[in-house]
Design an enzyme around this catalytic site. Structure first.
Site: not given
Ligand code: SAH
Ligand code: SF4
Length: 358
Positions: A105, A346
């Site tokens: 990510e 996230c």
């Protein structure tokens, strides 16, 4: 984040070498062997590092025959965007996949004409911190310098604007992949690369002491953040088992040396966890750890991790930490989560990017 390390079978017939992992010297030798003039290395480097070319056919100032030879024998990384999530606050989270199927990510956060990127240094992480989603998912592999660099360039190209700062606060422990991280930072810093000032390039470590010492001796003014999370040894051992062998006392001394050597102010990250590291004893120990040191404390609102028993502290408790740290002359900041409309896992990335860059 839990899905980020899923291995996919490779679709490539054979593993070609990624040109990002060639040093300047190696490229010069390569072009010599191909009977090409010396300036080709510079031309190709411009395409690779400054322009972030995604295919050799884009390299319009190279002869077609040379582009074909390069295409045949090398890759330009070949990062594939698997997922992009866009938050209402403008930040974008990406899941990128490398040619071997490993994915990581990264996040881009635009604010007031600036663009901060949070990048990963490893796929997964071997350190196993108890409150961390990446830690829970285990370790897959180190990223190469080129793979770290490409994350930043991917975000740059998607926003179509200059990146002003980078924090290595995505997946992984940067100091368990020191050489690749340093090499990526140097490329990000270089005017022939992304041209980002060294002070705007931040490494966050859980406290790998030998590498903090090494980092202190690097000539560039890179910024250092240390994930502290507790200044009480038994609590820290429980929260961060991967750095149990480095005592807090030793960390304290080494950070003192870091400050003496570099004159730079390190940041200590502290995710407040209700009843675990937000008690009176913990607060007093944190004040002791920071009081006579050049330090900035980032009080992080704990992000939910699926299946975790930990709860975030209250806002009032966080304020009390700020007040008491201020009493001993230590500056501390709290930042609340933004962009909760995109994948909550996230939040860790986003929150830390914000804190380090504003
Ligand atoms: N491995 C490095 C860098 C990546 S983690 C490190 O640990 O410093 C980036 C930051 O996010 C670290 O400060 C880490 O402690 C913090 N973090 C991890 N899990 C978190 C969670 N659930 N909530 C808030 N912060 C978290
Ligand atoms: Fe690894 Fe950092 Fe997560 Fe700890 S907090 S497991 S060191 S990524």
């Amino acid at each position: 984040m839990q899905d980020a390390n899923t291995q996919q079978p490779s679709s490539r017939p054979r593993q070609k070498k990624d040109i990002h992992n060639y040093s300047h010297k190696e490229l010069v030798t390569l072009f010599q062997e191909l009977g090409q003039p010396a300036f080709r290395a510079k031309q190709v480097e411009e395409w690779v590092w400054e322009k972030n070319a995604t295919s050799f056919s884009q390299m319009s100032n190279l002869p077609k025959s040379l582009r074909a030879v390069l295409e045949e024998n090398l890759t330009l990384g070949g990062t594939e965007e698997l997922v992009k999530q866009i938050s209402q606050d403008g930040s974008r989270k990406y899941l990128l996949r490398y040619p071997d199927g490993v994915s990581v990510e990264c996040v881009g956060m635009p604010t007031r004409g600036k663009l901060a990127v949070c990048a990963s240094s490893q796929a997964g992480c071997p350190m196993g911190c108890a409150f961390c989603a990446t830690g829970a998912s285990g370790f897959t592999r180190n990223l190469t310098a080129g793979e770290i660099y490409e994350q930043v360039m991917h975000v740059r190209d998607d926003f179509d604007t200059r990146v002003t700062s980078v924090v290595l606060m995505g997946q992984g422990e940067p100091f368990m992949n020191y050489d690749a991280v340093l090499s990526a930072l140097r490329k990000l810093n270089s005017p022939e690369g992304a041209g980002i000032g060294a002070r705007h390039l931040t490494v966050s470590t859980c406290g790998v002491i030998p590498m903090i010492k090494r980092f202190a001796n690097e000539p560039e003014q890179f910024t250092l953040a240390v994930s502290l999370h507790s200044a009480v040894q038994r609590t820290r051992d429980m929260l961060m088992p991967g750095v149990k062998k480095y005592s807090l006392l030793h960390l304290y001394d080494v950070m003192g040396e870091y400050v003496d050597k570099t004159g730079r102010r390190p940041t200590y990250e502290y995710a407040l966890i209700k009843g675990v590291n937000d008690t009176e004893e913990e607060l007093a120990s944190l004040c002791d750890f920071c009081r006579d040191n050049l330090a900035h404390v980032n009080l992080i609102q704990l992000n939910d991790v699926k299946g975790s028993k930990f709860q975030p502290s209250t806002e009032a408790r966080a304020q009390e930490f700020v007040r008491r740290l201020a009493n001993v002359g230590v500056e501390a900041t709290i930042r609340n989560s933004r962009g909760s409309d995109i994948d909550a896992a996230c939040g860790q990335l986003k929150q830390n990017v914000e804190r380090m860059t504003h």
